[in-house]
Design an enzyme around this catalytic site. Structure first.
Site, PDB file in Angstrom:
ATOM      1  N   CYS A 267       0.868  -1.184   0.000  1.00  0.00           N
ATOM      2  CA  CYS A 267       0.000   0.000   0.000  1.00  0.00           C
ATOM      3  C   CYS A 267       0.908   1.238   0.000  1.00  0.00           C
ATOM      4  O   CYS A 267       2.055   1.183   0.433  1.00  0.00           O
ATOM      5  CB  CYS A 267      -0.879  -0.065   1.243  1.00  0.00           C
ATOM      6  SG  CYS A 267      -1.734   1.450   1.681  1.00  0.00           S
ATOM      7  N   HIS A 268       0.384   2.369  -0.455  1.00  0.00           N
ATOM      8  CA  HIS A 268       1.186   3.602  -0.504  1.00  0.00           C
ATOM      9  C   HIS A 268       1.772   3.979   0.853  1.00  0.00           C
ATOM     10  O   HIS A 268       2.851   4.560   0.924  1.00  0.00           O
ATOM     11  CB  HIS A 268       0.312   4.764  -1.001  1.00  0.00           C
ATOM     12  CG  HIS A 268       0.118   4.763  -2.473  1.00  0.00           C
ATOM     13  ND1 HIS A 268       1.073   5.215  -3.340  1.00  0.00           N
ATOM     14  CD2 HIS A 268      -0.900   4.319  -3.238  1.00  0.00           C
ATOM     15  CE1 HIS A 268       0.650   5.070  -4.582  1.00  0.00           C
ATOM     16  NE2 HIS A 268      -0.548   4.515  -4.547  1.00  0.00           N
ATOM     17  N   THR A 269       1.043   3.669   1.913  1.00  0.00           N
ATOM     18  CA  THR A 269       1.514   4.057   3.250  1.00  0.00           C
ATOM     19  C   THR A 269       2.834   3.363   3.594  1.00  0.00           C
ATOM     20  O   THR A 269       3.697   3.941   4.250  1.00  0.00           O
ATOM     21  CB  THR A 269       0.427   3.734   4.295  1.00  0.00           C
ATOM     22  OG1 THR A 269      -0.804   4.263   3.812  1.00  0.00           O
ATOM     23  CG2 THR A 269       0.738   4.349   5.636  1.00  0.00           C
TER      24      THR A 269
ATOM     25  N   GLU B 168      -1.256  -4.607   4.776  1.00  0.00           N
ATOM     26  CA  GLU B 168      -2.444  -5.184   4.125  1.00  0.00           C
ATOM     27  C   GLU B 168      -2.159  -6.663   3.985  1.00  0.00           C
ATOM     28  O   GLU B 168      -1.245  -7.038   3.247  1.00  0.00           O
ATOM     29  CB  GLU B 168      -2.610  -4.598   2.717  1.00  0.00           C
ATOM     30  CG  GLU B 168      -3.527  -3.415   2.657  1.00  0.00           C
ATOM     31  CD  GLU B 168      -3.878  -3.012   1.226  1.00  0.00           C
ATOM     32  OE1 GLU B 168      -4.183  -1.841   1.037  1.00  0.00           O
ATOM     33  OE2 GLU B 168      -3.848  -3.855   0.311  1.00  0.00           O
TER      34      GLU B 168
ATOM     35  N   CYS C 129     -12.914   1.199  25.139  1.00  0.00           N
ATOM     36  CA  CYS C 129     -12.796   2.655  25.305  1.00  0.00           C
ATOM     37  C   CYS C 129     -14.081   3.361  24.836  1.00  0.00           C
ATOM     38  O   CYS C 129     -14.974   2.746  24.269  1.00  0.00           O
ATOM     39  CB  CYS C 129     -11.575   3.173  24.551  1.00  0.00           C
ATOM     40  SG  CYS C 129     -11.780   3.182  22.758  1.00  0.00           S
TER      41      CYS C 129
ATOM     42  N   CYS D 127     -10.395   4.114  18.055  1.00  0.00           N
ATOM     43  CA  CYS D 127     -10.040   3.530  19.352  1.00  0.00           C
ATOM     44  C   CYS D 127      -8.922   4.305  20.058  1.00  0.00           C
ATOM     45  O   CYS D 127      -7.900   4.624  19.452  1.00  0.00           O
ATOM     46  CB  CYS D 127      -9.602   2.081  19.115  1.00  0.00           C
ATOM     47  SG  CYS D 127      -9.016   1.253  20.594  1.00  0.00           S
TER      48      CYS D 127
ATOM     49  N   ARG E  96      -2.797  -2.735  -7.001  1.00  0.00           N
ATOM     50  CA  ARG E  96      -2.322  -3.542  -5.883  1.00  0.00           C
ATOM     51  C   ARG E  96      -1.451  -4.675  -6.411  1.00  0.00           C
ATOM     52  O   ARG E  96      -1.827  -5.370  -7.360  1.00  0.00           O
ATOM     53  CB  ARG E  96      -3.495  -4.147  -5.094  1.00  0.00           C
ATOM     54  CG  ARG E  96      -4.071  -3.191  -4.056  1.00  0.00           C
ATOM     55  CD  ARG E  96      -3.019  -2.832  -3.020  1.00  0.00           C
ATOM     56  NE  ARG E  96      -3.509  -1.951  -1.979  1.00  0.00           N
ATOM     57  CZ  ARG E  96      -3.382  -0.610  -2.008  1.00  0.00           C
ATOM     58  NH1 ARG E  96      -2.818   0.001  -3.018  1.00  0.00           N
ATOM     59  NH2 ARG E  96      -3.831   0.111  -0.990  1.00  0.00           N
TER      60      ARG E  96
HETATM   61 ZN   LIG Z   1      -2.613   1.045   3.669  1.00  0.00          ZN
HETATM   62 ZN   LIG Z   2     -10.980   1.177  21.884  1.00  0.00          ZN
END
Ligand SMILES: [Zn+2]
Ligand SMILES: [Zn+2]
Length: 380
Positions: free
Chosen positions: A48-50, A71, A103, A114, A373
């Site tokens: 993925c780009h991240t 991923e 939470c 979260c 991908r």
């Molecule tokens: Zn990603």
């Molecule tokens: Zn949480």
């Protein structure tokens, strides 16, 4: 019970030793899972780009050596103390952001952010003891967004694992652990286009095309793709995009072009580029009275959103989303079922495939803009 339970596992992983340098396949030691952790055998992962963004590490805190990857799909090998929802053999999708179920965010029906397990790109260690579970000759190799799936085995917090249908093909549903769910959820959960409506998608990369897939599933009658790269238009037709606008082809702002094409504005727009100008256009191009714009792309640090407040008084709505508003553990199993029922198509996102030893090719494809991908099989 498997003979590896409670023991260190030695396996192959693609290690990033330095920013921007090719990954190196190494034998790493993967420690057993501690409290609320799960050790997962990764079967398939995707790029993925991240991953590329943090591997290049231009402008962020560099955390190296590190194992990237987020991923993926895999099978639970063993679980640590306190883990009751997963057992060895379960099929799971690791997710870069988690759901602790305790939470205020997790207890709210409206949020997926979260407090405990929200994405943290600077942390390279486990929450339980502030240590890494990966090492080479006793030296720690750091984690990435709590997933580190470019390894045959990884240790992941139980709150970052979605248990899925074991019949689901992992080499397809692995895509749901990040980009595809982000785009799909932006449309289905946030923009919510009514049947027959007109939807504009800004940016036709994997996330934007997943947003288009969401519009197709919702029954939009016109899906207008906006991108600066005309090469993307052919591919986008497979995703139900019916019309294309290249802002470079026009002298006036693209929001005015879209307003003319649609008798005053689109019903919904989804912005998947991260460009501040595209964000402003995506908002201003929606119809007054009912139009909704959804921002998905991540902006630059110093960007500011500027628009005339009259747009809001004219009842245009601006929203943003993180991970398509999906709660990872609660919602992803249902997205997998959408694929199993053939409502959602994933095959068309997979343009390339390599094995772990060729992982640097996946980076090349993405850097050249050739791939949507590229999936990486761990058993090769
Ligand atoms: Zn990603
Ligand atoms: Zn949480």
């Amino acid at each position: 019970m498997s003979s590896t339970v409670g023991k260190v596992i030695r396996c192959k992983a693609a290690v990033a030793w330095e920013a921007g340098k090719p990954l190196v396949i190494e034998e790493v030691e993967v420690a057993p899972p501690q409290a609320m952790e799960v050790r997962v055998k990764i079967i398939v992962t995707a790029l993925c780009h991240t991953d590329v963004y943090f591997w290049e590490a231009k402008g962020q805190t560099p955390v190296f050596p590190r194992i990237f990857g987020h991923e993926a799909a895999g099978i639970v090998e063993s679980v640590g103390e306190g883990v009751t929802e997963l057992k060895p053999g379960d099929h799971v999708l690791p997710v870069f952001t988690g759901e602790c179920k305790e939470c205020r965010h997790c207890k709210s029906e409206e949020s997926n952010m979260c407090d405990l397990l929200r994405i943290n790109t600077d942390r390279g260690v486990m929450l339980h003891d502030g240590k890494s579970r990966f090492s080479i000759n006793g030296k720690p190799i750091y984690h990435f967004v709590g997933t580190s799936t470019f390894s045959e085995y990884s240790v992941i917090h139980v709150g970052c694992l979605a248990k899925i249908n074991p019949a689901a093909p992992m080499d397809k549903v692995c895509l749901l652990s990040c980009g595809i769910s982000t785009g799909l959820g932006a449309t289905l959960n946030v923009a919510k286009p009514p049947k027959g409506s007109t939807v504009a998608i800004f940016g036709l990369g994997a996330v934007g095309l997943a947003a288009a897939e969401g519009a197709r599933i919702a029954g939009a009658s016109r899906i207008i793709g906006v991108d600066l790269n005309p090469k993307r238009f052919d591919e986008a037709k497979k995703f139900g995009v019916t019309e294309f606008v290249n802002p470079k082809d026009h002298h006036k702002p693209v929001q005015e072009v879209l307003a003319e094409m649609t008798d005053g504005g689109v019903d919904r727009s989804v912005e998947c580029t991260g460009s501040i100008n595209a964000m402003i256009s995506a908002f201003e191009c929606v119809h007054d009275g009912w139009g909704v714009a959804v921002l998905v792309g991540v902006p630059n640090k110093d960007d500011a959103f500027k628009t005339h407040p009259m747009n809001f008084l004219n009842e245009k709505t601006l929203k943003g989303t993180f991970f398509g508003n999906y709660k990872p553990r609660t919602d992803l199993p249902n997205v997998v079922e959408m694929y199993m029922r053939k409502e959602l198509e994933l095959e068309k996102f997979i343009t390339h495939e390599v094995c772990l030893s060729e992982i640097n090719k996946a980076f090349d494809y993405m850097l050249k803009g050739e791939s949507l991908r590229c999936i990486i099989r761990m058993d090769g």
